[in-house]
Scaffold this motif. Sequence first.
Motif, PDB file in Angstrom:
ATOM      1  N   ASP A  46       0.846  -1.193   0.000  1.00  0.00           N
ATOM      2  CA  ASP A  46       0.000   0.000   0.000  1.00  0.00           C
ATOM      3  C   ASP A  46       0.883   1.246   0.000  1.00  0.00           C
ATOM      4  O   ASP A  46       1.784   1.384   0.834  1.00  0.00           O
ATOM      5  CB  ASP A  46      -0.905   0.009   1.232  1.00  0.00           C
ATOM      6  CG  ASP A  46      -1.973  -1.073   1.161  1.00  0.00           C
ATOM      7  OD1 ASP A  46      -2.349  -1.471   0.047  1.00  0.00           O
ATOM      8  OD2 ASP A  46      -2.424  -1.520   2.237  1.00  0.00           O
ATOM      9  N   THR A  48       0.837   5.610  -0.499  1.00  0.00           N
ATOM     10  CA  THR A  48       0.087   6.859  -0.592  1.00  0.00           C
ATOM     11  C   THR A  48       0.884   7.871  -1.410  1.00  0.00           C
ATOM     12  O   THR A  48       2.061   8.119  -1.146  1.00  0.00           O
ATOM     13  CB  THR A  48      -0.184   7.445   0.806  1.00  0.00           C
ATOM     14  OG1 THR A  48      -0.993   6.528   1.540  1.00  0.00           O
ATOM     15  CG2 THR A  48      -0.919   8.779   0.707  1.00  0.00           C
ATOM     16  N   TYR A  63      -2.265   9.216 -12.725  1.00  0.00           N
ATOM     17  CA  TYR A  63      -3.550   8.541 -12.882  1.00  0.00           C
ATOM     18  C   TYR A  63      -3.455   7.440 -13.936  1.00  0.00           C
ATOM     19  O   TYR A  63      -4.082   6.376 -13.793  1.00  0.00           O
ATOM     20  CB  TYR A  63      -4.637   9.551 -13.239  1.00  0.00           C
ATOM     21  CG  TYR A  63      -5.079  10.368 -12.050  1.00  0.00           C
ATOM     22  CD1 TYR A  63      -6.071   9.899 -11.196  1.00  0.00           C
ATOM     23  CD2 TYR A  63      -4.496  11.595 -11.763  1.00  0.00           C
ATOM     24  CE1 TYR A  63      -6.484  10.634 -10.095  1.00  0.00           C
ATOM     25  CE2 TYR A  63      -4.891  12.343 -10.664  1.00  0.00           C
ATOM     26  CZ  TYR A  63      -5.886  11.858  -9.825  1.00  0.00           C
ATOM     27  OH  TYR A  63      -6.275  12.596  -8.725  1.00  0.00           O
ATOM     28  N   ARG A  66      -1.891   4.425 -12.387  1.00  0.00           N
ATOM     29  CA  ARG A  66      -2.830   3.736 -11.496  1.00  0.00           C
ATOM     30  C   ARG A  66      -3.916   3.008 -12.276  1.00  0.00           C
ATOM     31  O   ARG A  66      -4.156   1.810 -12.068  1.00  0.00           O
ATOM     32  CB  ARG A  66      -3.469   4.746 -10.538  1.00  0.00           C
ATOM     33  CG  ARG A  66      -4.353   4.093  -9.476  1.00  0.00           C
ATOM     34  CD  ARG A  66      -5.220   5.128  -8.756  1.00  0.00           C
ATOM     35  NE  ARG A  66      -6.250   5.694  -9.628  1.00  0.00           N
ATOM     36  CZ  ARG A  66      -7.146   6.592  -9.232  1.00  0.00           C
ATOM     37  NH1 ARG A  66      -7.122   7.057  -7.988  1.00  0.00           N
ATOM     38  NH2 ARG A  66      -8.054   7.058 -10.084  1.00  0.00           N
ATOM     39  N   ASP A  67      -4.565   3.729 -13.196  1.00  0.00           N
ATOM     40  CA  ASP A  67      -5.776   3.186 -13.809  1.00  0.00           C
ATOM     41  C   ASP A  67      -5.489   2.240 -14.975  1.00  0.00           C
ATOM     42  O   ASP A  67      -6.382   1.483 -15.382  1.00  0.00           O
ATOM     43  CB  ASP A  67      -6.679   4.334 -14.252  1.00  0.00           C
ATOM     44  CG  ASP A  67      -7.196   5.146 -13.070  1.00  0.00           C
ATOM     45  OD1 ASP A  67      -7.096   4.663 -11.924  1.00  0.00           O
ATOM     46  OD2 ASP A  67      -7.687   6.267 -13.285  1.00  0.00           O
ATOM     47  N   ASN A  77      -0.253  -0.908  -4.532  1.00  0.00           N
ATOM     48  CA  ASN A  77      -1.626  -0.449  -4.424  1.00  0.00           C
ATOM     49  C   ASN A  77      -1.569   1.034  -4.063  1.00  0.00           C
ATOM     50  O   ASN A  77      -1.430   1.398  -2.892  1.00  0.00           O
ATOM     51  CB  ASN A  77      -2.378  -1.239  -3.356  1.00  0.00           C
ATOM     52  CG  ASN A  77      -3.798  -0.748  -3.168  1.00  0.00           C
ATOM     53  OD1 ASN A  77      -4.431  -0.269  -4.101  1.00  0.00           O
ATOM     54  ND2 ASN A  77      -4.299  -0.832  -1.937  1.00  0.00           N
ATOM     55  N   SER A  79      -2.745   4.839  -3.619  1.00  0.00           N
ATOM     56  CA  SER A  79      -3.858   5.745  -3.362  1.00  0.00           C
ATOM     57  C   SER A  79      -3.393   7.165  -3.655  1.00  0.00           C
ATOM     58  O   SER A  79      -2.408   7.637  -3.072  1.00  0.00           O
ATOM     59  CB  SER A  79      -4.314   5.651  -1.903  1.00  0.00           C
ATOM     60  OG  SER A  79      -4.786   4.349  -1.609  1.00  0.00           O
ATOM     61  N   VAL A  81      -4.090  10.977  -3.243  1.00  0.00           N
ATOM     62  CA  VAL A  81      -4.881  11.765  -2.294  1.00  0.00           C
ATOM     63  C   VAL A  81      -4.557  13.253  -2.434  1.00  0.00           C
ATOM     64  O   VAL A  81      -3.507  13.639  -2.970  1.00  0.00           O
ATOM     65  CB  VAL A  81      -4.619  11.314  -0.839  1.00  0.00           C
ATOM     66  CG1 VAL A  81      -4.967   9.843  -0.670  1.00  0.00           C
ATOM     67  CG2 VAL A  81      -3.177  11.568  -0.423  1.00  0.00           C
TER      68      VAL A  81
END
Length: 340
Positions: A46, A48, A63, A66-67, A77, A79, A81
Motif C-alpha cells: 500500500d 500513498t 492517474y 494507477r488506472d 496499491n 492511493s 490523495v
Amino acid sequence: MIKHPRWLALLICSLLLFTAGCGNVQKEASNEGEQSPAGSPAQQSDVTLMLDWTANTNHTGLYAARDLGYYEEEGLNVSIVQPGAGGTDAMVAAGQAEFGVSYQESVTLARTQDVPLVSIAAVIQHNTSGFAAPVDRNMKTAADFEGKKYGGWGSPVEEAVMKSMMDQEGADVSKVQMINLGDADYFTAVKRDIDFAWIFYAWTGIEAELRGEPLDMIYVKDYSEALDYYTPVLVTSEDLIAQQPELVKAFMRATAKGYQYAIDQPEAAAALLSKAVPELDQELVLASQKWLSPKYQDDAARWGEQKAEVWKGYADWMFERELLDKQIEADQAFTNDFLP
C-alpha cells in the motif's frame, strides 16, 4: 485550476509542524515491499501518493499509472490523495505519505531546514509558469509591470522574481502595486482587482484560450536560466530511499510508464484523467493535455531526468536574493537513480 503554489507560506507552516513534533514517523519497512528473486513483487504494498493541489494535467501520468494497472503490475496499491492540512512536503518527510508532488522551490527551502525531502523526477522538463495579463493591459515585457496591479499570495519570491526580470529592462519593481489575492480565481480577479498574475500556462493559459480571453504571457525562464527550474517534481523521503529502495524503483518504473502514455497518447490520457476526476472540465483537460504532453520530457534524454546545474543554479539565485538562510548541497536534493 492550476494555481501557482503559495509554496513559501505553506512550506514554512509545514516545516514548523514537522520540526515541532509531526515527527520523522517513517512507516516501518515490511516484507510487502520486498521483491521476489524474479523481480516480481511478493505481494501488494500500500502506497500513498499525495498531490500538490487539485488534480490537473500535471498529474495525468500518475492517474494513467494507477488506472492502466502499471502500479499493480509492480505490486503497488497506490492511493492518490489531496494535500493534507500539514502540506504535502511535511507529510512525505514525516513518512505519512510515501510520495508526493512538490516543486523545486519548496524542496530547496526544505533542504535548508534539514527536512529530508528528495526529488526523484521532474514532471515537466522546463518551467511553464510566468506572468499573465489580458491583452488589453498591453503587457509585453517585464518593463510593462510598472504602474500595474499584481495579484499574488504574499510570498517574498514573487517580488524577487519580478525584480530580477524588471532590473534587466531598467524598470522599478517598487512601482508595481502588490495585492494579496490568496486563492481568488484568476479570471474574476483580472476583471475586478488586478492587471496580472503568476500562472501555469498549461491550465490557466489554455483556459483563457478556450474562453476567448487571450493573454500576454511573460515566461520567467525567458529572463534567466536560473528561473528555468523544475516545477512540479515528484518527491520522497531520505528514509524511504534508505529503507525501501526497491519500492521506490517499482514506483518510478510504473510512473514513468504512465507519463510515457500521456506523452504518446494525449487524447486517450485526457479521457482517462476526465474519467478519474469527473468534476474537471473535459474540454479544458483535453486542450491542456495536448499542449502539455510534448513538454513532459521535451529535450531530456528520458522523462523525469534532472540536472545538477538546474538545482544549483536556482539555489544560488535564491541565496543571492536572501530567500535562503544558507546554501544547500544541490546533489543531495535530487536523484536520477530511480528512473528506469
